[in-house]
Design a protein around this motif. Structure first.
Motif, PDB file in Angstrom:
ATOM      1  N   LEU A  47      47.986  74.698  91.673  1.00 18.19           N
ATOM      2  CA  LEU A  47      46.814  75.501  91.309  1.00 18.19           C
ATOM      3  C   LEU A  47      46.954  76.076  89.906  1.00 18.19           C
ATOM      4  O   LEU A  47      45.988  76.136  89.138  1.00 18.19           O
ATOM      5  N   LYS A  48      48.168  76.512  89.552  1.00 17.89           N
ATOM      6  CA  LYS A  48      48.407  77.025  88.203  1.00 17.89           C
ATOM      7  C   LYS A  48      48.212  75.938  87.148  1.00 17.89           C
ATOM      8  O   LYS A  48      47.744  76.212  86.047  1.00 17.89           O
ATOM      9  N   HIS A  50      46.067  73.497  87.298  1.00 23.80           N
ATOM     10  CA  HIS A  50      44.627  73.362  87.090  1.00 23.80           C
ATOM     11  C   HIS A  50      44.055  74.591  86.389  1.00 23.80           C
ATOM     12  O   HIS A  50      43.118  74.470  85.587  1.00 23.80           O
ATOM     13  N   LYS A  51      44.620  75.749  86.653  1.00 21.47           N
ATOM     14  CA  LYS A  51      44.106  76.976  86.051  1.00 21.47           C
ATOM     15  C   LYS A  51      44.534  77.125  84.596  1.00 21.47           C
ATOM     16  O   LYS A  51      43.716  77.388  83.715  1.00 21.47           O
ATOM     17  N   ALA A 128      46.934  81.425  96.929  1.00 19.73           N
ATOM     18  CA  ALA A 128      45.971  81.911  95.953  1.00 19.73           C
ATOM     19  C   ALA A 128      45.509  83.338  96.180  1.00 19.73           C
ATOM     20  O   ALA A 128      45.164  84.034  95.231  1.00 19.73           O
ATOM     21  N   SER A 192      44.330  70.196  94.897  1.00 19.55           N
ATOM     22  CA  SER A 192      44.155  71.476  94.208  1.00 19.55           C
ATOM     23  C   SER A 192      42.984  71.458  93.237  1.00 19.55           C
ATOM     24  O   SER A 192      42.449  72.523  92.883  1.00 19.55           O
ATOM     25  N   TRP A 193      42.584  70.287  92.792  1.00 21.74           N
ATOM     26  CA  TRP A 193      41.395  70.205  91.931  1.00 21.74           C
ATOM     27  C   TRP A 193      40.187  70.750  92.675  1.00 21.74           C
ATOM     28  O   TRP A 193      39.383  71.509  92.120  1.00 21.74           O
ATOM     29  N   TRP A 196      40.721  74.622  93.460  1.00 22.94           N
ATOM     30  CA  TRP A 196      40.483  75.474  92.298  1.00 22.94           C
ATOM     31  C   TRP A 196      38.992  75.642  92.038  1.00 22.94           C
ATOM     32  O   TRP A 196      38.533  76.725  91.663  1.00 22.94           O
ATOM     33  N   TYR A 199      38.007  78.280  94.511  1.00 23.47           N
ATOM     34  CA  TYR A 199      38.628  79.590  94.305  1.00 23.47           C
ATOM     35  C   TYR A 199      38.210  80.260  93.005  1.00 23.47           C
ATOM     36  O   TYR A 199      38.202  81.496  92.917  1.00 23.47           O
ATOM     37  N   LYS A 200      37.894  79.471  92.017  1.00 17.63           N
ATOM     38  CA  LYS A 200      37.677  79.993  90.664  1.00 17.63           C
ATOM     39  C   LYS A 200      36.668  81.133  90.595  1.00 17.63           C
ATOM     40  O   LYS A 200      36.910  82.127  89.886  1.00 17.63           O
ATOM     41  N   ASP A 218      47.872  84.881  87.735  1.00 18.58           N
ATOM     42  CA  ASP A 218      47.593  83.639  88.452  1.00 18.58           C
ATOM     43  C   ASP A 218      47.357  83.911  89.939  1.00 18.58           C
ATOM     44  O   ASP A 218      47.371  83.008  90.740  1.00 18.58           O
ATOM     45  N   TYR A 220      44.720  84.931  92.597  1.00 20.56           N
ATOM     46  CA  TYR A 220      43.282  85.079  92.803  1.00 20.56           C
ATOM     47  C   TYR A 220      43.065  86.091  93.936  1.00 20.56           C
ATOM     48  O   TYR A 220      43.756  86.083  94.922  1.00 20.56           O
TER      49      TYR A 220
END
Length: 222
Positions: A47-48, A50-51, A128, A192-193, A196, A199-200, A218, A220
């Motif tokens: 996830l990190k 992607h972030k 997350a 995770s794509w 994310w 979650y974004k 990082d 959420y």
């Protein structure tokens, strides 16, 4: 091209990161009971990526492993118990009288679908979000329902490679090598794509302005 920051340098650095995450996940999952914590740590890192476009492989993995160990292990044990109960119920259905086998078969299918959806989302959700387990379980179910297309994609990415690995005896050694090198981390990265994307919207972009000074950037939070 081969210089630091060049195309090949970035590609090999990325592959090395995936291999390192894969090996960390395998090693930390070997006791079996720690598989939940290692899966959460793996998703924390993917996830990190992607972030932020990167992660501190070892530091971030063990950071999440330690911080989420209790919750992830409890969730993992609950999933194992649910799977065992489901297995024995499924084995006992044919011995039931009358129309009971048909009724219980449909009931088990109805129960298994949300359980599978929760199982797909629970560990990245633990990675997350900072919350109590009942809320995290509800969040996992919520995210899985929120975008069914994403859920189907995550299910396909997670289950299909395993299925083909088990049914294709001729290429099993090749598949096994890929799994040992980067299969698990690559699957988590692909999943995770979608995670994310979901979650974004819940990530506070200005933590200090909203009173989240003590949170990692990082992490959420709802």
């Amino acid at each position: 091209m081969f210089n630091e920051g060049g195309l090949f340098s970035r590609i090999f650095g990325f592959l090395g990161q995936l291999i390192a995450l894969n090996l960390l996940w395998i090693i930390c999952s070997l006791p079996v009971i720690t598989a939940g914590a290692s899966t959460t740590a793996l998703f924390y890192c993917t996830l990190k990526i992607h972030k932020d476009g990167d992660c501190r492989t070892f530091k971030d993995f063990f950071k999440s492993f330690q911080e989420n160990f209790k919750q992830s292990t409890l969730v993992w044990l609950l999933l194992i118990i649910a799977a065992v109960v489901f297995f024995f119920l499924r084995k006992g259905v044919p011995s039931m009288p009358g129309i009971m086998p048909a009724v219980f078969s449909y009931l088990l299918v109805a129960v298994s679908i949300p359980l599978i959806m929760i199982a797909l989302y629970i560990f990245p959700t633990v990675a997350a979000f900072d919350n109590k387990i009942p809320k995290l379980v509800m969040n996992a179910l919520y995210f899985s329902i929120k975008n069914i297309i994403y859920t189907l994609a995550v299910a396909a990415i997670t289950i299909a490679p395993m299925f083909f690995t088990l049914v294709d005896a001729k290429l099993f050694p090749v598949y096994l090598l890929i799994w040992m090198l980067c299969g698990f981390s690559l699957t988590a990265l692909a999943d995770s794509w979608f995670f994310w994307k979901l979650y974004k919207p819940y990530f506070p972009e200005a933590e200090e302005a909203k009173g989240y000074e003590d949170l990692e950037t990082d992490q959420y939070v709802f």
